[in-house]
Structure formats: C-alpha cells, structure tokens
Design a protein around this motif. Structure first.
Motif, mmCIF file in Angstrom:
data_model
loop_
_atom_site.group_PDB
_atom_site.id
_atom_site.type_symbol
_atom_site.label_atom_id
_atom_site.label_comp_id
_atom_site.label_asym_id
_atom_site.label_seq_id
_atom_site.Cartn_x
_atom_site.Cartn_y
_atom_site.Cartn_z
ATOM 1 N N ALA A 1 44.732 41.893 37.356
ATOM 2 C CA ALA A 1 44.508 40.774 36.430
ATOM 3 C C ALA A 1 44.988 41.140 35.028
ATOM 4 O O ALA A 1 45.677 40.355 34.367
ATOM 5 N N THR B 1 38.290 40.305 41.909
ATOM 6 C CA THR B 1 37.787 41.564 41.357
ATOM 7 C C THR B 1 38.844 42.658 41.315
ATOM 8 O O THR B 1 38.516 43.841 41.234
ATOM 9 N N PHE C 1 40.699 43.880 38.870
ATOM 10 C CA PHE C 1 40.790 43.739 37.428
ATOM 11 C C PHE C 1 42.041 44.394 36.844
ATOM 12 O O PHE C 1 42.549 43.960 35.817
ATOM 13 N N HIS D 1 43.892 34.943 36.463
ATOM 14 C CA HIS D 1 42.591 34.363 36.831
ATOM 15 C C HIS D 1 42.283 34.605 38.309
ATOM 16 O O HIS D 1 41.149 34.973 38.666
ATOM 17 N N TYR E 1 41.493 38.274 38.881
ATOM 18 C CA TYR E 1 40.174 38.571 38.318
ATOM 19 C C TYR E 1 39.072 38.074 39.257
ATOM 20 O O TYR E 1 38.065 38.768 39.476
ATOM 21 N N ALA F 1 39.237 41.380 31.568
ATOM 22 C CA ALA F 1 39.685 42.238 32.675
ATOM 23 C C ALA F 1 39.552 43.708 32.312
ATOM 24 O O ALA F 1 39.054 44.516 33.108
#
Length: 345
Positions: free
Chosen positions: A192, A187, A189, A181, A184, A216
């Motif tokens: 994440a 950003t 990804f 979290h 993510y 993600a």
C-alpha cells in the motif's frame, strides 16, 4: 520469520481447517497433525487472537487468492494469443476504438456511477465491465470498477483492476490511490505504501495519497529478517552484557561486575561503607574469579536470599553491608565463597 510468510502460513492453516469436513474421517487426524506442525514450524498460532488479527487476509481466503491467480493467468494467456494471432494476420496497426463505441462506453460508465451512488455495487461492476469491453484503452473504467470491487469488499479484484488501469495509463493518479486502498484493506501495508508513494511522485500535493501513505507506514511491522536485534544492554557502570555474563555463562553477571554496580549506587541506606571500595580488595577479586571457575556463581544466583537482594537493588532499595551480613543466609554464603568478605563486614 517474515510477516508475509506467516500470512501465507495462516491462510494455509485456515484452508486445511475448513477442509476437514470434506475429507475422509481416517485422514482428519493426519491433517490436524499437519496443521499443528506447520504452525509450530513457522511460529503461527491459530489460537492467538492478536496474531491472527495481525496476519489474517480476510475476507480473502487461499482459494479466492488462487482463483484470482488462475483468472489472471488465463486472461494474460488469452491476450497473448490474441496479440499473436493479430500480428500473424496483419502487419497494420491494431484497430482503434470507434467514436460510436467510445460514446456507448461512456454511457455505461455513467450508469455505473449512478449505481455506485445507490450502493448497487454488483450492477456497477457489470456496467463498468461493459464499458471496458467497448473501450479497453480507458484507465478510468478499470479504476472505477476497482472502486466498486473495494466497496463490496473484494479487494483482490480491486488490486487487479487498479494495476490494469496503471498499465493502460501510468500517469492516471487516481489508480494509485485505488491500488493503495485495496492493498491496505488486505493488510499488505508495504505494498500500500509503495502504491501511494508512486502516486505522489506524479502528484506530490495530493492530500489523499499523503494521508494513505502516512496510515500505511504507521502500520508496517519490520520483518524479523531485517531486525538486527536490540543494542547491547549496558549496566549503570557502562559494562556491556557480554562483560556482565562472566565465565559462569547463562547470562549471569560476574560477582566483580555485580559489586561494581552496587558500588556505583553510593553508600548503603543504613550508613554502611561504600561497596565500590570492595573492588580494590584483591581477596574479593580472587573470590569472584574462583566462583566463576567452579560454578559457584550460578548456584549463588539461584539462592532465594540473593534473588531477593538483587530485586531490592533493581527497585532502588539499596541495602547496607551491615544489613546484608545481618541475614544469616547471606552471611553463610559470603563466608563459604569468600571469608574475607564476611570478616570485613
């Protein structure tokens, strides 16, 4: 250019722009020039709102990221020093947390949970910190503090606590969700997705981890370094773009390929002859070769009449040969570059 590099460059540019008010006036022009040069070198345009929205790591900034690094390095150094001192002073096992300390740590954790429910995030962080001080062997305390940091928008600190929770107990699944979290929200990804995947290896049925992984993966943009480029373009007659360029260069199709493409579309809308049959005309082939050799093809493709004709063809409006030869400009071009075509029409 890899997206991760561009994120770093944008953070550097933001830092330099924010620093303009803190430097001498004589130095501002040099910094502004440096900002422009750095952006151009890495393909980052601070004025491009869409690109900034994709690359920005806010609310984190370069100074806050650097501050987290310094604190982490200092903490690691202190831990290493303490461990070395403990090893030198005794060869016995490290002192375990007493039952009394564990009980008190649990009370601090409960207080922190209550404060989280009331959205008192700073107070909750302090309560979890006190719990950690009494019992640093509990992954739950680090995980809860990571949640508190994320709730107040400090996702970088949340990443640090989530990773610490995993270090204390690699099987504590909730820590992977906290880590995913936080990454993510920053950003990042790819990071994440990696965190969610690691958690799913421990708990394959965890719905939260599955949902996080899907979200993600949906946001991951392939790096330019991993992109081998689009497949070769092909014309309607199956010719690759390399065949279509011809000797004229510059990406302009050869006359032979252009006529073959026109012929493949069948007879003209005006009832004219099948243009594909022109490919069997030796004089037409000689004309195309001559045009490629003397550069006439490039000039031909710059002619507005030819450009208009090609635009009609691409839109599906196929002109007949009679219509083409009825255009004085096209007729003159045909007679100049291949009289056989003009006479045949």
């Amino acid at each position: 250019m890899a997206e991760k590099q561009q994120r770093l460059v944008l953070s550097i540019i933001d830092f330099l722009k924010d620093s303009l008010d803190d430097i001498k006036a004589d130095d501002k022009e040099g910094i502004e020039v440096a900002i422009q040069c750095i952006g151009e070198a890495f393909g980052v345009d601070p004025a491009d709102e869409q690109q900034v929205a994709r690359l920005s790591v806010k609310p984190a900034t370069l100074p806050t990221i650097f501050d987290v690094f310094l604190k982490t390095r200092e903490k690691v150094a202190n831990n290493n020093t303490a461990q070395a001192s403990s090893s030198a002073s005794t060869s016995s096992q490290p002192k375990t947390t007493s039952a009394e300390d564990k009980a008190q740590a649990e009370k601090f954790k409960q207080t922190g949970n209550t404060q989280m429910s009331s959205k008192q995030y700073d107070q909750a962080i302090e309560s979890y910190t006190q719990a950690i001080a009494l019992d640093p062997t509990s992954a739950i305390y680090y995980s809860n503090r990571a949640a508190a940091y994320s709730s107040k928008g400090d996702h970088l600190s949340a990443v640090g606590d989530a990773e610490q929770a995993i270090a204390v107990d690699p099987k504590f699944v909730k820590a992977y969700h906290r880590l995913g979290h936080a990454q993510y929200s920053l950003t990042d990804f790819r990071a994440a997705a990696d965190a969610f995947e690691r958690g799913l290896k421990l708990d394959p049925t965890n719905a939260g981890l599955k949902s996080g992984l899907e979200n993600a993966n949906a946001r991951i943009v392939p790096d330019d370094d991993d992109d081998d480029g689009p497949p070769p373009l092909t014309s309607d007659n199956g010719l690759s773009s390399s065949s279509a360029r011809g000797a004229g260069g510059g990406g302009v199709p050869s006359m032979a390929d252009m006529l073959a493409g026109l012929g493949g579309m069948g007879r003209g809308g005006g009832g004219g002859p099948d243009l594909a049959s022109l490919m069997n005309n030796p004089q037409m082939m000689a004309m195309a070769q001559q045009m490629m050799a003397n550069g006439g093809l490039a000039n031909l493709m710059q002619n507005p009449a030819v450009a208009n004709m090609m635009g009609r063809v691409q839109s599906g409006d196929m002109p007949s040969v009679e219509e083409l030869m009825g255009d004085p400009t096209l007729r003159d071009i045909a007679q100049q570059f291949g009289g056989g075509m003009g006479r045949g029409a």
